[in-house]
Structure formats: C-alpha cells, structure tokens
Design a protein around this motif. Sequence first.
Motif, PDB file in Angstrom:
ATOM      1  N   ARG A 290       1.784   0.905  -0.156  1.00 51.57           N
ATOM      2  CA  ARG A 290       3.055   1.499   0.402  1.00 51.57           C
ATOM      3  C   ARG A 290       4.237   0.380  -0.031  1.00 51.57           C
ATOM      4  O   ARG A 290       5.310   0.685   0.030  1.00 51.57           O
ATOM      5  CB  ARG A 290       2.764   1.348   1.924  1.00 51.57           C
ATOM      6  CG  ARG A 290       3.809   2.020   2.681  1.00 51.57           C
ATOM      7  CD  ARG A 290       3.878   1.879   4.246  1.00 51.57           C
ATOM      8  NE  ARG A 290       2.513   2.166   4.966  1.00 51.57           N
ATOM      9  CZ  ARG A 290       1.957   3.185   5.343  1.00 51.57           C
ATOM     10  NH1 ARG A 290       2.627   4.212   5.311  1.00 51.57           N
ATOM     11  NH2 ARG A 290       0.926   3.080   6.026  1.00 51.57           N
ATOM     12  N   GLY A 291       3.800  -0.795  -0.098  1.00 46.10           N
ATOM     13  CA  GLY A 291       4.689  -2.044  -0.701  1.00 46.10           C
ATOM     14  C   GLY A 291       5.518  -1.379  -1.686  1.00 46.10           C
ATOM     15  O   GLY A 291       6.635  -2.017  -2.020  1.00 46.10           O
TER      16      GLY A 291
ATOM     17  N   ALA B  17      -1.880   5.222   1.510  1.00 40.58           N
ATOM     18  CA  ALA B  17      -0.546   5.469   1.970  1.00 40.58           C
ATOM     19  C   ALA B  17       0.258   6.034   0.928  1.00 40.58           C
ATOM     20  O   ALA B  17       1.250   6.717   1.056  1.00 40.58           O
ATOM     21  CB  ALA B  17      -0.077   4.088   2.370  1.00 40.58           C
TER      22      ALA B  17
ATOM     23  N   GLN C 200     -10.508   0.988   5.005  1.00 37.35           N
ATOM     24  CA  GLN C 200     -10.814   2.280   4.066  1.00 37.35           C
ATOM     25  C   GLN C 200     -10.585   1.908   2.854  1.00 37.35           C
ATOM     26  O   GLN C 200     -10.946   2.703   1.938  1.00 37.35           O
ATOM     27  CB  GLN C 200     -10.139   3.411   4.876  1.00 37.35           C
ATOM     28  CG  GLN C 200     -10.720   3.777   6.081  1.00 37.35           C
ATOM     29  CD  GLN C 200      -9.578   2.988   7.216  1.00 37.35           C
ATOM     30  OE1 GLN C 200      -8.872   2.231   6.992  1.00 37.35           O
ATOM     31  NE2 GLN C 200     -10.071   3.352   8.319  1.00 37.35           N
TER      32      GLN C 200
ATOM     33  N   VAL D 114      -1.050  -9.193  -4.853  1.00 33.13           N
ATOM     34  CA  VAL D 114       0.400  -9.645  -4.450  1.00 33.13           C
ATOM     35  C   VAL D 114       0.764  -8.884  -3.318  1.00 33.13           C
ATOM     36  O   VAL D 114       0.628  -7.750  -3.075  1.00 33.13           O
ATOM     37  CB  VAL D 114       1.149  -9.059  -5.577  1.00 33.13           C
ATOM     38  CG1 VAL D 114       2.693  -9.817  -5.674  1.00 33.13           C
ATOM     39  CG2 VAL D 114       0.547  -9.931  -6.852  1.00 33.13           C
TER      40      VAL D 114
HETATM   41  C1  LIG Z   1     -10.711   8.148   7.636  1.00 35.78           C
HETATM   42  C2  LIG Z   1      -9.917   7.428   6.996  1.00 35.78           C
HETATM   43  C3  LIG Z   1     -10.037   7.538   5.597  1.00 35.78           C
HETATM   44  C4  LIG Z   1      -9.052   6.478   4.838  1.00 35.78           C
HETATM   45  N1  LIG Z   1      -9.469   6.315   3.397  1.00 35.78           N
HETATM   46  C5  LIG Z   1      -8.541   5.516   2.530  1.00 35.78           C
HETATM   47  C6  LIG Z   1      -8.908   5.455   1.268  1.00 35.78           C
HETATM   48  O1  LIG Z   1      -9.687   6.145   0.738  1.00 35.78           O
HETATM   49  N2  LIG Z   1      -8.110   4.490   0.880  1.00 35.78           N
HETATM   50  C7  LIG Z   1      -6.811   3.864   1.338  1.00 35.78           C
HETATM   51  O2  LIG Z   1      -6.176   3.055   0.379  1.00 35.78           O
HETATM   52  N3  LIG Z   1      -6.683   4.238   2.744  1.00 35.78           N
HETATM   53  C8  LIG Z   1      -7.596   4.983   3.270  1.00 35.78           C
HETATM   54  N4  LIG Z   1      -7.241   5.062   4.632  1.00 35.78           N
HETATM   55  C9  LIG Z   1      -5.836   4.483   5.041  1.00 35.78           C
HETATM   56  C10 LIG Z   1      -5.774   2.985   5.465  1.00 35.78           C
HETATM   57  O3  LIG Z   1      -6.422   3.023   6.663  1.00 35.78           O
HETATM   58  C11 LIG Z   1      -4.656   2.302   5.303  1.00 35.78           C
HETATM   59  O4  LIG Z   1      -3.741   3.144   6.232  1.00 35.78           O
HETATM   60  C12 LIG Z   1      -4.105   2.395   3.997  1.00 35.78           C
HETATM   61  O5  LIG Z   1      -5.058   1.801   3.150  1.00 35.78           O
HETATM   62  C13 LIG Z   1      -2.753   1.626   3.804  1.00 35.78           C
HETATM   63  O6  LIG Z   1      -2.167   1.587   2.564  1.00 35.78           O
HETATM   64  P1  LIG Z   1      -1.377   0.371   2.076  1.00 35.78           P
HETATM   65  O7  LIG Z   1      -2.156  -0.712   2.060  1.00 35.78           O
HETATM   66  O8  LIG Z   1      -0.726   0.833   0.750  1.00 35.78           O
HETATM   67  O9  LIG Z   1      -0.041   0.344   3.175  1.00 35.78           O
HETATM   68  P2  LIG Z   1       0.459  -0.564   4.501  1.00 35.78           P
HETATM   69  O10 LIG Z   1      -0.945  -0.708   5.042  1.00 35.78           O
HETATM   70  O11 LIG Z   1       1.473  -0.148   5.031  1.00 35.78           O
HETATM   71  O12 LIG Z   1       0.422  -1.953   3.426  1.00 35.78           O
HETATM   72  C14 LIG Z   1       1.561  -2.168   2.747  1.00 35.78           C
HETATM   73  C15 LIG Z   1       1.401  -3.710   2.111  1.00 35.78           C
HETATM   74  O13 LIG Z   1       2.639  -3.822   1.396  1.00 35.78           O
HETATM   75  C16 LIG Z   1       3.235  -5.253   1.532  1.00 35.78           C
HETATM   76  N5  LIG Z   1       4.564  -5.087   1.215  1.00 35.78           N
HETATM   77  C17 LIG Z   1       5.672  -4.257   1.373  1.00 35.78           C
HETATM   78  N6  LIG Z   1       6.693  -4.488   0.445  1.00 35.78           N
HETATM   79  C18 LIG Z   1       6.369  -5.420  -0.321  1.00 35.78           C
HETATM   80  C19 LIG Z   1       6.875  -6.138  -1.318  1.00 35.78           C
HETATM   81  N7  LIG Z   1       8.239  -5.938  -1.692  1.00 35.78           N
HETATM   82  N8  LIG Z   1       6.245  -7.147  -2.189  1.00 35.78           N
HETATM   83  C20 LIG Z   1       5.048  -7.523  -1.873  1.00 35.78           C
HETATM   84  N9  LIG Z   1       4.303  -6.716  -0.693  1.00 35.78           N
HETATM   85  C21 LIG Z   1       4.988  -5.676  -0.013  1.00 35.78           C
HETATM   86  C22 LIG Z   1       3.121  -5.139   3.067  1.00 35.78           C
HETATM   87  O14 LIG Z   1       3.331  -6.491   3.482  1.00 35.78           O
HETATM   88  C23 LIG Z   1       1.752  -4.567   3.369  1.00 35.78           C
HETATM   89  O15 LIG Z   1       0.781  -5.678   3.469  1.00 35.78           O
HETATM   90  C24 LIG Z   1      -8.044   5.688   5.433  1.00 35.78           C
HETATM   91  C25 LIG Z   1      -7.905   5.862   6.677  1.00 35.78           C
HETATM   92  C26 LIG Z   1      -8.563   6.569   7.714  1.00 35.78           C
HETATM   93  C27 LIG Z   1      -8.582   6.771   9.130  1.00 35.78           C
END
Ligand SMILES: Cc1cc2nc3c(=O)[nH]c(=O)nc-3n(C[C@H](O)[C@H](O)[C@H](O)COP(=O)(O)OP(=O)(O)OC[C@H]3O[C@@H](n4cnc5c(N)ncnc54)[C@H](O)[C@@H]3O)c2cc1C
Lengths: 317, 259
Positions: free
Chosen positions: A205-206, A232, A267, A281
């Motif tokens: 998501r970042g 995400a 997950q 990172v």
């Molecule tokens: C049943 C179930 C199954 C799931 N299966 C999966 C799966 O297969 N795979 C999966 O990935 N997720 C899965 N999820 C979702 C999981 O729980 C998380 O919601 C998801 O992994 C979050 O994705 P993320 O880390 O990209 O987003 P976020 O948790 O929002 O994290 C984004 C990160 O980016 C950082 N960031 C933002 N901007 C910057 C920047 N400019 N520079 C550096 N860092 C930055 C933030 O500090 C934050 O730590 C599942 C959830 C459920 C309930």
Amino acid sequence: MSEVLVLVDHVEGAPKKVSYELLTLARELGTPSAVVLGKGASAAAEKLAAYGAEKVYVCEAEEIDGFLTGPKAAVLAQLITEKSPVAVLVPSNAEGKEVGARTAVKVGSGIITDAVGLTSDLVAEQPIFGGTVSVKSQVASGVPIIAVRPNSTAPVEAPGAGTVEQVTATFSDSDKAAKVVDRVIESKGGRPALADASVVVSGGRGMGGAENFGIVEALADSLGAAVGASRAATDAGWYPHQNQVGQTGQTVSPQLYIAVGISGAIQHRAGMQTSKTIVAVNKDPEAPIFELADFGLVGDLFTVVPQLTEEIGKRKG
Amino acid sequence: MNIVVLVKQVPDTWAERKLDATDKTLDRASVDVVMNEIDEYAVEEALRIQADQGGEVTIVSMAPDRGVETIRKALSMGADKAVHLSDPALHGSDAVQTSYALAKVLGTLEYDLVIAGSEATDSRMAIMTPLLAERLGQPQLSGARKVTVDGGTVRIERQTDNGYDVVEASTPAIVSVVEKINEPRYPSFKGIMAAKKKPLTTLTLADAGIEADRVGLASAPSQVVEFSNKPPRQAGQIVKDEGDGGVKVAEYLASQKLV
Ligand SMILES: Cc1cc2nc3c(=O)[nH]c(=O)nc-3n(C[C@H](O)[C@H](O)[C@H](O)COP(=O)(O)OP(=O)(O)OC[C@H]3O[C@@H](n4cnc5c(N)ncnc54)[C@H](O)[C@@H]3O)c2cc1C
Ligand SMILES: Nc1ncnc2c1ncn2[C@@H]1O[C@H](COP(=O)(O)O)[C@@H](O)[C@H]1O
C-alpha cells in the motif's frame, strides 16, 4: 541404482530453473530420469542431460497442451507403472501439484507437497503454518510422489547420458475432460514467474498507486527479480492479482525477498516467511515487517528504492 | 443447475497453530476456527450462479462436530442445505483419503457443479480438486477467476503467470476458485435466522459407504514422522535513512553476495 522420475517444468522446451533443482535433488536419491511433456519437449533433452538426466522421456502428444493436467498425469502414471521408480519429484507449483495429485490417484500413491528438503531415505521436510513449524514426513503407500518447492536447493551441473525415449501414451476420455480453448497473454512477461524466482521484490500500500509500481519494477529488473504485491495493492487494482504474495496469494521462498511499503501482516508473512533473506523498506519503524527482516531500512521508499536501483546498476557496471 | 460447495473449517491464521504432540495431527480442538477464507468465495460464486440459473446449493464439509459452526455460516450466506461428514474414524486423514471420503459423499448427491476453494490455509496443498476430479472421472477446472455456465457447458478463466487460459468442460464438473473471482456477501440477520432451520444431514462413514480402513491416521498414505517448532525469525539490522538509505541496502546485499 533405481530410477527417480523428475517432471520437468518448461516453456516450449526451455526448462525452468526448478527442473534443474529437482534433477540435482534426484541424484541423491537414485538415477534421475527427466519427464518432459508437451510442445517442444524434445528440445529440452540436452539441457536436462547437463544436470544429470540419464534418460529423458519425451511425449509431445497434442492432447498434453490441449487439455488441463489430465493427459500429463496419464503419461506420468504410465511411466510409473512401466519403470517402477523409487520416487517421483514434481515442482511444488500450481501445475506440478495438480499433475502430482492426479497421478497419485491413478497409481494409488501418497503425495507430499511443499517439500523444501529430502533425505536419501525419502523423508521430506516441509515448513507449515507459514514456516513456524517444520514437519518431516514420508509417503507410506505406493511410489512416493513429492512436490518440491522452487529454490529448495541450488542447481548443480553433472553430466548424464540424456538418452531420449519417446513415450506413446493413450488418454482416456476423462483425461481429456477439460479443454483449453484459449491462452491469453496479458503482461509482456520477461520477468521470472513469482513462484520460481530466486529474487522477489514486492510492493504494498505504501506504493500509493498503480503509477508508482514502476519503482518496484525497476528495482526488480536490476536484480533479475519477479515482482510481487501485497493484498492491499492487488485489491486496490494497482497490480495484477496473480502477483499477490501471501495466504490467499502465492507462496514464495526465494533467496532474497524485498518488501517495499508493506507492513508485514500475518497473512502476507504466510506467503514469504520462508525466504532465505528478507529486506524491508518502510517509513514506519514500528512496522511488523521489521520483526523478520534481516535488513530493514526505515525511510521513504520514493527516495530509497530509486537510489538502491541506481546503486545496483553502478555495482554491476 | 444444482451446485455443491466444498467448505473446510480451518484454524484461524491469527491463532497459534499447533500440531498435536501425541499423534502429530493438526490440533483443531485448542484453536479458534473459521471457514477457510477462499471457500467464502466458492459459496458466493455458487449463489451467483444459482441466482442466474436456479437450482439448489448444497454445502458439503468433512469436519469434526464443531464443523457445524462453519456449515451454518455457509447456510446463512444463502445456501439451501448441507451435508456434514463427521466420524471419529476420519481423524488424521490426509488429502488423498479426504478426497476419497468427499468423493463418496458426492456420490450420494445429484449435482451439475462442485465448487471448492483453490487452497486451504491450514494445509496449503491446493490439490483437492485434481484429486476429486481424477477419482470421479469428472473434469477439473481449477484456479478460476471467472466462471460462466451455458447449458451443460462450464467455462472458466484460469489465472496463469502472465495472463489467463480459457478452459471449458461439460457438466458435471469440479471447479476451484481464487479470491479474485467475486466479493463474498456477509450473512444478513435474516440469513442467520433462516440458517438455523435449513436441512443439515450428518453422515457417518457407514452412511456414506466409506470403508473405515481407507481413512484415518493409521492408513494415511502420507505420514508425519516428526515435527519441531521453529524459533521465530529474529529481527536483523535496522537502519534509518540518512539520505544514503539506498546505498546502505545495496551494501548489505553485496555483503551477503546477493548482488
Ligand atoms: C483472510 C485474509 C487473507 C489475507 N491474505 C493476504 C495475502 O495473501 N497477502 C497479503 O499481502 N495480505 C493478505 N491479507 C491482508 C493483510 O491482512 C494486510 O491487510 C495486507 O497484507 C496489508 O498490505 P500492505 O502491507 O501493503 O498495507 P498496509 O498494512 O497498509 O501497509 C503499508 C505500509 O507501507 C508503509 N509506507 C507507506 N508509505 C510509505 C513510503 N512512502 N515509504 C515507505 N513506506 C511506506 C507504511 O508504513 C505501512 O507499513 C489477508 C487478510 C485476511 C483477513
Ligand atoms: N475436509 C474438507 N471438507 C470439505 N471441503 C474440503 C475439505 N478439505 C478441503 N476441501 C476443499 O478443498 C479446497 C482445497 O483444500 P486443500 O487441498 O486442503 O488446500 C478447500 O478450499 C475446500 O473447498
């Protein structure tokens, strides 16, 4: 020594790295024979011989690419019956597991998936529950069919005779029940497939939007890596679903996993935790991904990652 | 179009998942359990096809007694009825044996389509549909991100590494779906109330014609020899960006011979 059958994963006769890894493992268990099925199969023989294949069983019947997995399992089952191998190794990716499963039913064998190691007496090591528990297991009936994860071992060359044997197969109606009517290419390709890649760079998501995934792709290309994404990012439509890593995406176990802008939710970890080296990172020092990173950089990905890509370019010269 | 959906009850990923020290099987008793997430997508897809084509949606699950909770959830989403295969003799069955048992249950039902999830979060084997298809001699359409039904023909789009394949088969067929396929509905209050009155048949081995010596731990074609808990990964070096963060990462990669 007895034969070990290795199901080769290939694209029109070009074997994927996992095939060489499986041949390398098979040499510890017996005499490796490669099984290459489908279009272009015979072109693979020489390359497989370089990794120790004494025999190369080839079947290029049209049915193999025209139908889903059934015909491949039919050939593999036929070879098991004819050759009585000590074991059959298949890649632990979607197709390898499906062919292995169908074959297991055809010949009455047990099957183990996701093996990352194998002893000479055919005890397989499997990481389960996202790598928190390690299991040793064994097939107790029939010829053991073992699906081995890509990157479980380093491929090592060792010349084999590579004698080609053409296999004439017969297919039942149920082998030909699921017809492939079209193959659509959406992405230009060129990058390694996620499941087999030895380096994976994933964005989350970042990344902030689809338009920024170029930053991750550029880093991936500097490393010859595959590109992954968190849920995400795929849910937001920033990157294709097939690139999702995690519990509901793909499981990867590369030499190097770089997580960019990914928090490291449980997950997500479930799909990458067994990577050999993890680099993260993230601008949030509290992000859980840092709990498992071998090297964590707290910073803004929009400056850090392009600098990293440039630096790798420089080092490569 | 009558559809069977295969639903598996699994330990919640958030829970500390364990193997039982005495018989090395999954400890299902001491953890929170949920419906395997992708199976919700399977239920949803069945309900959507039903809305278009009519017919009945039947949930099939092989699980210990508490599997009922998960079956009720599927019914509360809108499925019509359920069959629960539950027998202590099933304990410790591996995937191959489970496919034998589920095939026997399917044999007691009339269906045009079986829909399963692509993979369960506990086993992560992702082989139930090929195992079942092979046993039943019915077509396997796995990894569907889209399903279309046209009379007696089912067509799916199947995710590949660089695009998708279109695969077609005649009914009855066994389909597995990936998460991209739809957005599962939440059970409504009305749905939850209605689920309590929907028909749920519980089958024992004998009811389903399953031979006892072909299921269960003792005769499992794959056996766990031993297991050990892995110490959690240790955090390594954490460095704050001082303007040279990218260079620092490159230096680390070089020190590990990764570039
Ligand atoms: C049943 C179930 C199954 C799931 N299966 C999966 C799966 O297969 N795979 C999966 O990935 N997720 C899965 N999820 C979702 C999981 O729980 C998380 O919601 C998801 O992994 C979050 O994705 P993320 O880390 O990209 O987003 P976020 O948790 O929002 O994290 C984004 C990160 O980016 C950082 N960031 C933002 N901007 C910057 C920047 N400019 N520079 C550096 N860092 C930055 C933030 O500090 C934050 O730590 C599942 C959830 C459920 C309930
Ligand atoms: N015991 C079970 N009862 C009902 N369905 C199951 C069972 N085990 C597996 N399945 C189905 O098969 C799919 C794949 O499971 P697996 O092969 O264990 O990863 C699941 O998503 C379910 O739809």
